[in-house]
Design a protein around this motif. Sequence first.
Motif, short mmCIF file in Angstrom:
data_model
loop_
_atom_site.label_atom_id
_atom_site.label_comp_id
_atom_site.label_asym_id
_atom_site.label_seq_id
_atom_site.Cartn_x
_atom_site.Cartn_y
_atom_site.Cartn_z
N ALA A 149 53.15 -21.57 -55.82
CA ALA A 149 53.17 -20.96 -54.49
C ALA A 149 54.45 -21.28 -53.73
O ALA A 149 54.92 -20.46 -52.93
CB ALA A 149 51.96 -21.42 -53.69
N ASN A 150 55.03 -22.45 -53.96
CA ASN A 150 56.22 -22.87 -53.23
C ASN A 150 57.52 -22.59 -53.97
O ASN A 150 58.57 -23.11 -53.59
CB ASN A 150 56.12 -24.36 -52.89
N SER A 151 57.46 -21.76 -55.00
CA SER A 151 58.66 -21.43 -55.76
C SER A 151 59.68 -20.74 -54.86
O SER A 151 59.36 -19.77 -54.18
CB SER A 151 58.32 -20.50 -56.93
N PRO A 152 60.91 -21.24 -54.85
CA PRO A 152 61.93 -20.65 -53.98
C PRO A 152 62.54 -19.35 -54.50
O PRO A 152 63.17 -18.62 -53.75
CB PRO A 152 62.99 -21.75 -53.90
N ASP A 153 62.34 -19.08 -55.79
CA ASP A 153 62.93 -17.86 -56.37
C ASP A 153 62.12 -17.44 -57.59
O ASP A 153 61.21 -18.15 -58.04
CB ASP A 153 64.40 -18.10 -56.75
N GLU A 154 62.45 -16.28 -58.11
CA GLU A 154 61.68 -15.71 -59.23
C GLU A 154 61.78 -16.56 -60.50
O GLU A 154 60.79 -16.73 -61.22
CB GLU A 154 62.16 -14.28 -59.52
N ALA A 155 62.95 -17.14 -60.75
CA ALA A 155 63.12 -17.95 -61.96
C ALA A 155 62.22 -19.18 -61.90
O ALA A 155 61.54 -19.52 -62.88
CB ALA A 155 64.58 -18.36 -62.12
N THR A 156 62.19 -19.84 -60.76
CA THR A 156 61.34 -21.02 -60.60
C THR A 156 59.87 -20.63 -60.67
O THR A 156 59.06 -21.34 -61.27
CB THR A 156 61.63 -21.73 -59.26
#
Length: 176
Positions: A149-156
């Motif tokens: 949920a807290n991923s800063p970008d699509e890769a993460t």
Amino acid sequence: MPDKEEDMDEFLFVHQSNAQKHLLERYGQEICLLDATYKTFKFDVPLFCVCVSTNSGLVVVGLFILPHETCFHIKRGLAVLKDWNPNGKPTYLMTDYDRKEIRAVEETFPGCFSFLCDFHREQAWKRWVGPANGVKDADEVLTMLRSIANSPDEATYNETVGVLKSSSHWLDNKSL
């Protein structure tokens, strides 16, 4: 609870000042927040506030009081604000985890997507993880879900979803 067109004569109070209208037009094109008071004051009337994030914080840009908390009545309140703000078409509207609110938003603003607020997302996760749904280590699963949920970008995001899907929690639990 009533949820029919004949209830149209029931009480509905909607308020929006000119200043609130201006703020909604300026800051509410991408995302707005629909915040409901769930029996947080002594009067038994549902109060809904539409808010936007401005350069000085979260601000109420319209509100409505309903006779009943039904999808039909929520749509009535939202429809009045929509009529008063013909240029306002938010892309996203954040709501509580309430199917009536989500349906009302998506039917009143076609193409608008409802986001679940962080508080209610977390609350739903905490209620779901545990032995009743076959989750053996709730804290570990919650940590993985929060990372997604807290991923800063699509890769993460893709990486953290991969971590969850390769975990024994995911592989051993069809419900998860």
